[in-house]
Design a protein around this motif. Structure first.
Motif, PDB file in Angstrom:
ATOM      1  N   TYR A 150      -9.502   2.908 -48.400  1.00 27.63           N
ATOM      2  CA  TYR A 150      -9.504   4.349 -48.135  1.00 27.63           C
ATOM      3  C   TYR A 150     -10.389   4.708 -46.939  1.00 27.63           C
ATOM      4  CZ  TYR A 150      -9.543   9.352 -49.360  1.00 27.63           C
ATOM      5  OH  TYR A 150      -9.409  10.716 -49.365  1.00 27.63           O
ATOM      6  N   ARG A 151     -11.460   3.944 -46.753  1.00 22.96           N
ATOM      7  CA  ARG A 151     -12.448   4.208 -45.694  1.00 22.96           C
ATOM      8  C   ARG A 151     -12.983   5.634 -45.762  1.00 22.96           C
ATOM      9  NH1 ARG A 151      -9.934   1.095 -40.326  1.00 22.96           N
ATOM     10  NH2 ARG A 151      -9.838  -0.981 -41.295  1.00 22.96           N
ATOM     11  N   PRO A 152     -13.641   5.975 -46.851  1.00 18.37           N
ATOM     12  CA  PRO A 152     -14.116   7.357 -47.035  1.00 18.37           C
ATOM     13  C   PRO A 152     -15.161   7.763 -46.006  1.00 18.37           C
ATOM     14  CG  PRO A 152     -15.085   5.906 -48.679  1.00 18.37           C
ATOM     15  CD  PRO A 152     -14.050   5.097 -47.964  1.00 18.37           C
ATOM     16  N   THR A 153     -15.163   9.029 -45.690  1.00 17.86           N
ATOM     17  CA  THR A 153     -16.138   9.611 -44.770  1.00 17.86           C
ATOM     18  C   THR A 153     -16.765  10.834 -45.448  1.00 17.86           C
ATOM     19  OG1 THR A 153     -14.538  11.126 -43.768  1.00 17.86           O
ATOM     20  CG2 THR A 153     -14.702   8.897 -42.811  1.00 17.86           C
ATOM     21  N   PRO A 154     -17.837  11.390 -44.884  1.00 16.86           N
ATOM     22  CA  PRO A 154     -18.410  12.602 -45.478  1.00 16.86           C
ATOM     23  C   PRO A 154     -17.421  13.745 -45.608  1.00 16.86           C
ATOM     24  CG  PRO A 154     -19.953  11.642 -43.912  1.00 16.86           C
ATOM     25  CD  PRO A 154     -18.665  10.877 -43.766  1.00 16.86           C
ATOM     26  N   LYS A 155     -16.494  13.868 -44.661  1.00 20.73           N
ATOM     27  CA  LYS A 155     -15.511  14.945 -44.722  1.00 20.73           C
ATOM     28  C   LYS A 155     -14.268  14.570 -45.529  1.00 20.73           C
ATOM     29  CE  LYS A 155     -16.800  17.281 -40.419  1.00 20.73           C
ATOM     30  NZ  LYS A 155     -16.323  17.775 -39.103  1.00 20.73           N
ATOM     31  N   ASN A 156     -14.110  13.306 -45.791  1.00 17.45           N
ATOM     32  CA  ASN A 156     -12.936  12.839 -46.550  1.00 17.45           C
ATOM     33  C   ASN A 156     -13.376  11.781 -47.560  1.00 17.45           C
ATOM     34  OD1 ASN A 156     -10.211  12.522 -47.305  1.00 17.45           O
ATOM     35  ND2 ASN A 156      -9.927  10.863 -45.825  1.00 17.45           N
ATOM     36  N   LYS A 163     -10.717  21.298 -55.346  1.00 18.32           N
ATOM     37  CA  LYS A 163     -11.415  21.514 -54.072  1.00 18.32           C
ATOM     38  C   LYS A 163     -11.481  20.227 -53.261  1.00 18.32           C
ATOM     39  CE  LYS A 163     -15.890  21.482 -53.780  1.00 18.32           C
ATOM     40  NZ  LYS A 163     -17.336  21.772 -53.929  1.00 18.32           N
ATOM     41  N   TYR A 164     -11.587  19.101 -53.957  1.00 20.02           N
ATOM     42  CA  TYR A 164     -11.656  17.802 -53.281  1.00 20.02           C
ATOM     43  C   TYR A 164     -10.276  17.199 -53.034  1.00 20.02           C
ATOM     44  CZ  TYR A 164     -16.735  17.453 -53.678  1.00 20.02           C
ATOM     45  OH  TYR A 164     -18.089  17.652 -53.538  1.00 20.02           O
ATOM     46  N   GLY A 165      -9.236  17.941 -53.354  1.00 15.61           N
ATOM     47  CA  GLY A 165      -7.891  17.435 -53.136  1.00 15.61           C
ATOM     48  C   GLY A 165      -7.374  16.552 -54.248  1.00 15.61           C
ATOM     49  N   GLY A 166      -8.024  16.610 -55.409  1.00 15.02           N
ATOM     50  CA  GLY A 166      -7.600  15.807 -56.546  1.00 15.02           C
ATOM     51  C   GLY A 166      -8.338  14.489 -56.624  1.00 15.02           C
ATOM     52  N   VAL A 167      -8.169  13.816 -57.741  1.00 19.31           N
ATOM     53  CA  VAL A 167      -8.829  12.532 -57.980  1.00 19.31           C
ATOM     54  C   VAL A 167      -7.967  11.405 -57.415  1.00 19.31           C
ATOM     55  CG1 VAL A 167      -9.613  10.923 -59.762  1.00 19.31           C
ATOM     56  CG2 VAL A 167     -10.000  13.381 -60.034  1.00 19.31           C
ATOM     57  N   ASP A 168      -8.581  10.515 -56.648  1.00 19.31           N
ATOM     58  CA  ASP A 168      -7.852   9.380 -56.077  1.00 19.31           C
ATOM     59  C   ASP A 168      -7.621   8.287 -57.108  1.00 19.31           C
ATOM     60  OD1 ASP A 168      -7.571  10.129 -53.207  1.00 19.31           O
ATOM     61  OD2 ASP A 168      -9.750  10.224 -53.331  1.00 19.31           O
ATOM     62  N   LEU A 169      -8.618   8.044 -57.937  1.00 17.10           N
ATOM     63  CA  LEU A 169      -8.503   7.002 -58.942  1.00 17.10           C
ATOM     64  C   LEU A 169      -9.280   7.402 -60.185  1.00 17.10           C
ATOM     65  CD1 LEU A 169      -7.764   4.125 -59.930  1.00 17.10           C
ATOM     66  CD2 LEU A 169      -9.809   3.296 -58.748  1.00 17.10           C
ATOM     67  N   PHE A 170      -8.592   7.507 -61.293  1.00  9.79           N
ATOM     68  CA  PHE A 170      -9.229   7.725 -62.587  1.00  9.79           C
ATOM     69  C   PHE A 170      -9.163   6.404 -63.348  1.00  9.79           C
ATOM     70  CE2 PHE A 170      -9.424  12.471 -63.575  1.00  9.79           C
ATOM     71  CZ  PHE A 170     -10.731  12.408 -64.024  1.00  9.79           C
ATOM     72  N   ILE A 171     -10.297   5.952 -63.833  1.00  4.50           N
ATOM     73  CA  ILE A 171     -10.321   4.789 -64.712  1.00  4.50           C
ATOM     74  C   ILE A 171     -10.808   5.250 -66.072  1.00  4.50           C
ATOM     75  CG2 ILE A 171     -11.399   2.557 -65.200  1.00  4.50           C
ATOM     76  CD1 ILE A 171     -11.381   1.890 -62.341  1.00  4.50           C
ATOM     77  N   GLY A 172     -10.143   4.813 -67.113  1.00  7.98           N
ATOM     78  CA  GLY A 172     -10.544   5.187 -68.457  1.00  7.98           C
ATOM     79  C   GLY A 172     -10.314   4.059 -69.437  1.00  7.98           C
ATOM     80  N   GLY A 173     -10.854   4.220 -70.621  1.00  9.57           N
ATOM     81  CA  GLY A 173     -10.559   3.310 -71.706  1.00  9.57           C
ATOM     82  C   GLY A 173      -9.505   3.941 -72.602  1.00  9.57           C
TER      83      GLY A 173
END
Length: 263
Positions: A27-33, A127-137
């Motif tokens: 993904y290469r996240p940045t402060p703005k993304n 606000k963050y554009g949704g969750v990219d990855l949810f991990i759960g049990g």
């Protein structure tokens, strides 16, 4: 749906950690993304947390531009309570990596306005554009997050009562005393989870076999909430081989074959 079957809990934990690292780095996240990551609680992710913390120490991944959302919190339990999920996640994982406190979001178990708290949580995720990855049990009864059997498959973040089986399971965090487990929680909903771009459910142990069978081979039903993942375009169930005890041999053989050579 992808199904990842590993020979042991340790191998499952390593795979899960490596996949998270792969997704963040790709993904290469940045402060703005930033990369938006939904965090699980419970005992199943502990091995994954250990490997993620080690990978951070070795410089293989950075969490500086990762935003975290917790899945739920007991009603009446605050951030400083050692029995709370916020405390648990800080103690078991977050304090060992380079997160920014302003990038960590949890539901407030001490709120007096449940509806507003849950509404604001959904707004913050959006606000963050949704969750990219949810991990759960997954619970022995197929619950995901704290969406117990018969929960609405279209539900969003809300207050829920826990079933006796979940109270018994969680009593291990309360000196094995069921009476000490808070009976109600704030939790993300099933639709909240399904709106994530990718969802991974981790499962280990024979006691999860019925849930895994119904998730993979059963019909989509609110009796087994985890079965809803069959409708997600990017869902993964990752489990150890013991948790597949309820699956037909041909099902196990199929997924082992199609996963050969994949990450």
């Amino acid at each position: 749906m992808r199904v990842i079957i590993k020979s042991s809990y340790d191998e499952l934990s390593q795979w899960a950690a490596n996949y998270v690292i792969y997704r963040i780095n790709k993904y290469r996240p940045t402060p703005k993304n930033p990369f938006v990551f939904g965090l699980p609680s419970g005992s199943t992710p502990l091995g994954m947390f250990k490997y993620l913390a080690q990978a951070y120490k070795e410089g293989k991944v950075s969490f500086a531009n990762v935003v975290f959302f917790g899945m739920g919190e007991y009603i009446g339990v605050g951030a400083g309570n050692p029995h709370g999920f916020q405390y648990y996640l800080w103690d078991q994982f977050l304090k060992y990596v380079n997160i920014k406190k302003e990038h960590v979001y949890f539901l407030d178990g001490l709120t007096t306005n449940f509806a507003k708290e849950c509404e604001n949580y959904e707004k913050t995720i959006k606000k963050y554009g949704g969750v990219d990855l949810f991990i759960g049990g997954v619970g022995v009864d197929g619950h995901i997050a704290f969406n117990e059997p018969y929960s609405s498959l279209g539900s969003h973040t809300r207050a829920k009562m826990l079933t006796p089986s979940t109270l018994r399971a969680n009593s291990r965090f309360f000196d094995n005393d069921v009476s000490k487990v808070p009976p109600t929680v704030l939790t993300i909903g099933i639709a909240t989870l399904m709106e994530a771009k990718e969802v991974i459910i981790l499962a280990n142990g024979k006691n999860k076999a019925a849930a895994i069978k119904n998730a993979i081979e059963g019909a989509i039903t609110h009796v087994w909430p985890v079965s809803v993942l069959q409708q997600h375009p990017h869902a993964i169930i990752a489990c150890d081989v013991v948790a597949t005890a309820g699956l037909a041999p041909e099902t196990v053989a199929y997924f082992n074959e199609v996963e050969k050579g994949k990450f």
